[in-house]
Scaffold this motif. Structure first.
Motif, PDB file in Angstrom:
ATOM      1  N   VAL A 244       0.860  -1.184   0.000  1.00 46.91           N
ATOM      2  CA  VAL A 244       0.000   0.000   0.000  1.00 46.91           C
ATOM      3  C   VAL A 244       0.898   1.236   0.000  1.00 46.91           C
ATOM      4  CG1 VAL A 244      -1.728   1.278   1.341  1.00 46.91           C
ATOM      5  CG2 VAL A 244      -1.824  -1.219   1.212  1.00 46.91           C
ATOM      6  N   PRO A 245       0.561   2.262  -0.777  1.00 44.45           N
ATOM      7  CA  PRO A 245       1.379   3.484  -0.774  1.00 44.45           C
ATOM      8  C   PRO A 245       1.575   4.037   0.633  1.00 44.45           C
ATOM      9  CG  PRO A 245      -0.208   3.555  -2.563  1.00 44.45           C
ATOM     10  CD  PRO A 245      -0.556   2.348  -1.744  1.00 44.45           C
ATOM     11  N   ALA A 246       2.709   4.690   0.836  1.00 43.39           N
ATOM     12  CA  ALA A 246       3.049   5.226   2.154  1.00 43.39           C
ATOM     13  C   ALA A 246       2.215   6.433   2.527  1.00 43.39           C
ATOM     14  CB  ALA A 246       4.531   5.577   2.206  1.00 43.39           C
ATOM     15  N   HIS A 247       1.631   7.112   1.546  1.00 45.42           N
ATOM     16  CA  HIS A 247       0.762   8.247   1.802  1.00 45.42           C
ATOM     17  C   HIS A 247      -0.397   8.173   0.805  1.00 45.42           C
ATOM     18  CE1 HIS A 247       2.275  10.130  -1.847  1.00 45.42           C
ATOM     19  NE2 HIS A 247       1.550  11.211  -1.617  1.00 45.42           N
ATOM     20  N   PRO A 248      -1.432   8.988   0.955  1.00 47.19           N
ATOM     21  CA  PRO A 248      -2.540   8.958  -0.008  1.00 47.19           C
ATOM     22  C   PRO A 248      -2.066   9.411  -1.385  1.00 47.19           C
ATOM     23  CG  PRO A 248      -3.237  10.002   2.040  1.00 47.19           C
ATOM     24  CD  PRO A 248      -1.744   9.889   2.104  1.00 47.19           C
ATOM     25  N   MET A 249      -1.496   8.491  -2.140  1.00 50.88           N
ATOM     26  CA  MET A 249      -0.924   8.823  -3.437  1.00 50.88           C
ATOM     27  C   MET A 249      -2.005   9.338  -4.380  1.00 50.88           C
ATOM     28  SD  MET A 249       1.212   6.396  -6.067  1.00 50.88           S
ATOM     29  CE  MET A 249       2.583   6.228  -4.928  1.00 50.88           C
ATOM     30  N   GLU A 250      -1.649  10.392  -5.119  1.00 45.55           N
ATOM     31  CA  GLU A 250      -2.614  10.999  -6.026  1.00 45.55           C
ATOM     32  C   GLU A 250      -2.418  10.480  -7.452  1.00 45.55           C
ATOM     33  OE1 GLU A 250      -2.723  15.237  -5.739  1.00 45.55           O
ATOM     34  OE2 GLU A 250      -3.208  15.209  -3.601  1.00 45.55           O
ATOM     35  N   LEU A 251      -3.527  10.368  -8.175  1.00 44.67           N
ATOM     36  CA  LEU A 251      -3.533   9.940  -9.564  1.00 44.67           C
ATOM     37  C   LEU A 251      -3.978  11.117 -10.424  1.00 44.67           C
ATOM     38  CD1 LEU A 251      -3.364   7.763 -11.756  1.00 44.67           C
ATOM     39  CD2 LEU A 251      -5.691   7.064 -11.143  1.00 44.67           C
ATOM     40  N   TRP A 252      -3.071  11.582 -11.286  1.00 43.10           N
ATOM     41  CA  TRP A 252      -3.323  12.750 -12.131  1.00 43.10           C
ATOM     42  C   TRP A 252      -3.380  12.311 -13.582  1.00 43.10           C
ATOM     43  CZ3 TRP A 252       1.626  15.164  -9.680  1.00 43.10           C
ATOM     44  CH2 TRP A 252       1.395  15.444  -8.319  1.00 43.10           C
TER      45      TRP A 252
END
Length: 297
Positions: free
Chosen positions: A161-169
């Protein structure tokens, strides 16, 4: 459409030319205090190093800047593996990775490199499926299932799971892509070379309409902008080609008048380090001050 009121961020667009001092340039952007480094993704370009390898190296030799592909070439990077690569980089870098994604241009070059040949409709369909697959892989859940025309999951196990709330752009410009941004993405990532300022109101409106229909606040969606140009000492030579004061005024207008909140500097010319320094020292603080002043007013 206007000012969405989001916090401003600033980055640098790094062209992955194998003959350039890529890591030193990335370190210069990090030392200058920029927030982001984006790397374009054209695997079929013989003069370029691989984008994901470079992003990993940049993360290893920098301390604070976040990295992202600007934008990842979906036809040559299957979304489940891409999602795992992005999450892995985020974990290894301490939460300093984001994911920019595009449907893939230059179809002949993609096909020559072993990728699929897709019509515009097929590319849009595949991008929408990819967004679903990436979200699933980032969930950390087990027994993931998805059946699409281009991609599938058949009992897949996600992780890490990503270490932070990874954003998808999403780097898109067509009606379907913009609607997908509004429904399902964290940000929109166009370039000033094709999404010119006069086009922004209509493009924002399509995103906002889709977001509202999906029950989302349009202000939740980041609006990034690859801004191509050069900071000079002379008089203006046109949009984003002129002195630092002109850049500051034009970026301020783009923030408070055209809804953009994140500016990724695509510098023209050979002396990239000098351009980075001028952008960070002479443009960024002035834009922050001017936008804050106009928002307060």
């Amino acid at each position: 459409m206007g000012d969405y009121g989001r916090q401003l961020e600033f980055g640098y667009f790094l062209v992955p030319n194998a003959d350039d001092p890529l890591l030193e340039t990335a370190r210069a952007a990090d030392r200058a205090g920029l927030d982001l480094i984006g790397v374009q993704d054209h695997p079929y370009q013989r003069r370029y190093v691989d984008t994901w390898t470079l992003l990993s190296m940049i993360a290893a030799v920098t301390e604070r800047v976040r990295v992202f592909p600007d934008v990842a070439n979906l036809p040559l990077r299957p979304p489940a593996v891409l999602a795992k690569a992005a999450a892995s980089l985020d974990v290894l870098s301490g939460g300093r990775a984001e994911l920019g994604l595009g449907a893939g241009g230059f179809t002949e070059a993609i096909e020559a490199f072993g990728g699929p040949s897709r019509t515009r409709k097929e590319a849009a369909d595949a991008l929408e499926e990819a967004v679903t697959v990436i979200r699933e892989i980032w969930s950390g859940e087990r027994n993931l299932r998805f059946a699409g025309d281009h991609y599938h999951l058949r009992g897949a196990k996600a992780g890490p799971v990503p270490a932070h709330p990874m954003e998808l752009w999403l780097g898109v410009g067509g009606p379907r892509g913009l609607a997908l941004v509004g429904r399902a993405a964290d940000g929109w990532l166009p370039s000033s070379t094709w999404a010119t300022p006069d086009r922004l109101p209509d493009l924002h409106a399509r995103i906002d309409e889709a977001a509202t229909s999906a029950g989302r606040d349009p202000a939740e969606i980041r609006r990034l902008y690859n801004v191509s140009g050069k900071i000079t000492d002379g008089s203006s030579e046109g949009f984003l080609r002129g002195p630092a004061s002109q850049w500051a005024d034009e970026l301020t207008d783009l923030a408070v008048g055209s809804g953009m909140d994140t500016f990724v500097f695509w510098a023209e010319g050979d002396d990239q380090t000098a351009q980075i320094r001028r952008f960070a020292d002479e443009v960024v603080p002035v834009v922050r001050t001017q936008v804050a002043r106009e928002r307060t007013a």
